[in-house]
Design an enzyme around this catalytic site. Structure first.
Site, PDB file in Angstrom:
ATOM      1  N   LYS A  99      38.431  27.836  41.040  1.00  0.00           N
ATOM      2  CA  LYS A  99      39.375  26.797  40.624  1.00  0.00           C
ATOM      3  C   LYS A  99      38.658  25.734  39.776  1.00  0.00           C
ATOM      4  CE  LYS A  99      41.979  29.370  43.148  1.00  0.00           C
ATOM      5  NZ  LYS A  99      42.220  29.191  44.555  1.00  0.00           N
ATOM      6  N   TYR A 117      45.792  28.091  53.286  1.00  0.00           N
ATOM      7  CA  TYR A 117      45.949  29.084  52.215  1.00  0.00           C
ATOM      8  C   TYR A 117      46.356  30.433  52.822  1.00  0.00           C
ATOM      9  CZ  TYR A 117      44.193  31.834  48.181  1.00  0.00           C
ATOM     10  OH  TYR A 117      44.047  32.675  47.119  1.00  0.00           O
ATOM     11  N   ASP A 172      38.669  23.665  54.273  1.00  0.00           N
ATOM     12  CA  ASP A 172      38.851  24.230  52.931  1.00  0.00           C
ATOM     13  C   ASP A 172      39.149  23.049  52.011  1.00  0.00           C
ATOM     14  OD1 ASP A 172      39.853  25.282  50.552  1.00  0.00           O
ATOM     15  OD2 ASP A 172      40.828  26.985  51.536  1.00  0.00           O
ATOM     16  N   ARG A 222      19.237  40.586  45.947  1.00  0.00           N
ATOM     17  CA  ARG A 222      20.338  40.198  46.826  1.00  0.00           C
ATOM     18  C   ARG A 222      20.212  38.761  47.317  1.00  0.00           C
ATOM     19  NH1 ARG A 222      20.474  44.818  50.003  1.00  0.00           N
ATOM     20  NH2 ARG A 222      19.219  43.611  51.447  1.00  0.00           N
TER      21      ARG A 222
HETATM   22  C1  PLP Z   1      42.303  30.047  45.629  1.00  0.00           C
HETATM   23  C2  PLP Z   1      42.046  29.469  46.965  1.00  0.00           C
HETATM   24  C3  PLP Z   1      41.176  30.086  47.858  1.00  0.00           C
HETATM   25  C4  PLP Z   1      40.558  31.455  47.610  1.00  0.00           C
HETATM   26  O1  PLP Z   1      39.726  31.497  46.533  1.00  0.00           O
HETATM   27  P1  PLP Z   1      39.498  32.827  45.627  1.00  0.00           P
HETATM   28  O2  PLP Z   1      38.338  32.406  44.814  1.00  0.00           O
HETATM   29  O3  PLP Z   1      40.754  33.024  44.861  1.00  0.00           O
HETATM   30  O4  PLP Z   1      39.195  33.948  46.557  1.00  0.00           O
HETATM   31  C5  PLP Z   1      40.925  29.454  49.058  1.00  0.00           C
HETATM   32  N1  PLP Z   1      41.509  28.290  49.367  1.00  0.00           N
HETATM   33  C6  PLP Z   1      42.359  27.666  48.534  1.00  0.00           C
HETATM   34  C7  PLP Z   1      42.966  26.373  48.950  1.00  0.00           C
HETATM   35  C8  PLP Z   1      42.662  28.235  47.309  1.00  0.00           C
HETATM   36  O5  PLP Z   1      43.543  27.644  46.497  1.00  0.00           O
END
Ligand code: PLP
Length: 397
Positions: free
Chosen positions: A216, A118, A191, A64
């Site tokens: 992403k 988001y 973020d 873990r």
């Molecule tokens: C896609 C996204 C997330 C979340 O990520 P996941 O890996 O899909 O859970 C958070 N913030 C932004 C700006 C995003 O585009």
């Protein structure tokens, strides 16, 4: 995983290549192998006890807490994040957001959240966090005075920033808002999925914690889900401890894929940014297009902030059609041959997504105001082919 200080004198492109490839993790091969492990074995019981007590980074203990495949990815992410002491990995970007919220907030705290955050981040605030007794106020990220007034009300524990914001891509003066937050004793969290640290050094610009969805750009090939949070020593320690309490761990196979993506992220981002700028600039002058929301375009309202604070862009932007037919965005998406219709973004392939951001705004007017709009994620195709595809689809508007 803490990255130590090595390699910080190197340029970002070099750190992307070098990060996390410790000899003791790679052996004689280039990439850290995939260490699939729940049980870690000890030579002696004394060694087992010492490992349990130390809880240090990079310490074999139990699956873990990861093994070298995950440690190498975390260390490579720390190496490209100026100001970071360490990075925690999570099974998705949303899991990273939850891990951060639970490490920072407790019942009775107030959270300020950028109105263009988001959507699942917003839902976490109004759902999970509200149930835990945390109150959230949304703010217009372009209005520092309104932000100051919310801080002056008192009790603000944390501030959630995202620049450019999701779907509508407004830019925020992050250094200013992070400084105001700090002056009021609030933790600032960013973020930074859109820019990645290659485009925006959030910690250096004043934020306390920065997160990314690695699904992403870092993954970059639309085949994995993961998230990360990086911070200086104090918040890194808190994030790591809460992530362990929550039992968060990422699979070594996914970590190896993410590390593989990370090595080419710089060249992919540069190519996608250049292609997105070309496509966005073309869209802007089409009669079927009312407005393009792309911070790299000089016409964008937040372009001056992007130029001042950012060192790179991204292939993700949106645009509004000059039509009052709500179905026009779906017609365009359906007619595109080179763009897939789907969620996520930052992969090597282009995507188109009809969007309705006005349904997720309360502190600011939505620039789409119910008009048909699409978000594009520009991949690695030739931008001229993408433009020809869009030209054909726009005829249906
Ligand atoms: C896609 C996204 C997330 C979340 O990520 P996941 O890996 O899909 O859970 C958070 N913030 C932004 C700006 C995003 O585009």
């Amino acid at each position: 995983m803490s990255g130590g200080g090595d390699g910080r004198h190197l340029k970002p492109a070099t750190r992307l290549v070098q990060g996390g490839r410790r000899k003791e993790w790679t052996g004689p091969v280039v990439n850290p192998p995939v260490w699939r492990a729940s049980t870690h074995l000890y030579e002696t019981d004394a060694e087992r006890q010492a490992a349990g007590h130390s809880n240090a980074d990079g310490q074999f203990f139990y699956g873990r807490r990861g093994a070298p495949t995950q440690w190498a990815l975390a260390e490579a992410l720390t190496a490209i994040e100026p100001g970071a002491h360490g990075t925690v990995l999570y099974p998705s970007g949303v899991a990273a957001i939850a891990g951060i919220m639970l490490a920072v907030l407790k019942p009775g705290d107030r959270l300020l959240m950028s109105d263009n955050a988001y959507d699942p981040t917003r839902s976490m605030a109004t759902g999970l966090l509200a149930r835990l007794g945390v109150t959230t106020s949304f703010f217009d990220p372009r209005d520092p005075d309104a932000f100051r007034a919310l801080l002056a009300d008192g009790g603000v524990k944390a501030v959630w920033l995202e620049s450019p914001g999701s779907l509508t891509f407004e830019m925020t003066d992050v250094p200013l808002l992070a400084r105001l937050a700090r002056e009021h004793g609030a933790v600032s969290i960013c973020d930074n999925t859109w820019a990645s640290p290659l485009g925006f050094a959030a910690l250096e610009q004043g934020c306390d914690i920065v997160m990314m969805s690695l699904s992403k750009h870092v993954g970059g090939h639309s085949d994995l889900m993961m998230g990360s949070a990086s911070a200086g020593q104090r918040w890194y320690t808190a994030l790591r401890s809460v992530s362990q309490e929550l039992g968060q761990v990422v699979s070594p196979d996914d970590a190896a894929l993410a590390a593989r993506g990370l090595r080419t992220m710089g060249v992919r981002l540069a190519a996608q940014t250049a292609a997105a700028l070309k496509v966005a600039g073309w869209l802007e002058v089409q009669p079927q297009v009312a407005e393009v929301f792309c911070p790299m375009l000089p016409s964008h309202g937040g372009h001056a902030i992007w130029r001042r604070d950012f060192t790179g862009g991204c292939g993700l932007f949106s645009f509004v059609l000059a039509s009052d037919d709500p179905a026009a965005s779906a017609r365009v998406a359906d007619a595109l041959a080179l763009f897939g219709i789907g969620y996520s973004w930052g992969g090597y392939e282009s995507l188109a997504l009809p969007i309705t951001p006005h349904t997720y705004r309360e502190a600011m007017a939505c620039p789409c105001a119910g008009r048909p709009a699409l978000r594009l994620s520009i991949g690695l195709e030739d931008p001229d082919d993408l433009i020809a595809d869009l030209a054909g689809a726009l005829k249906l508007v």
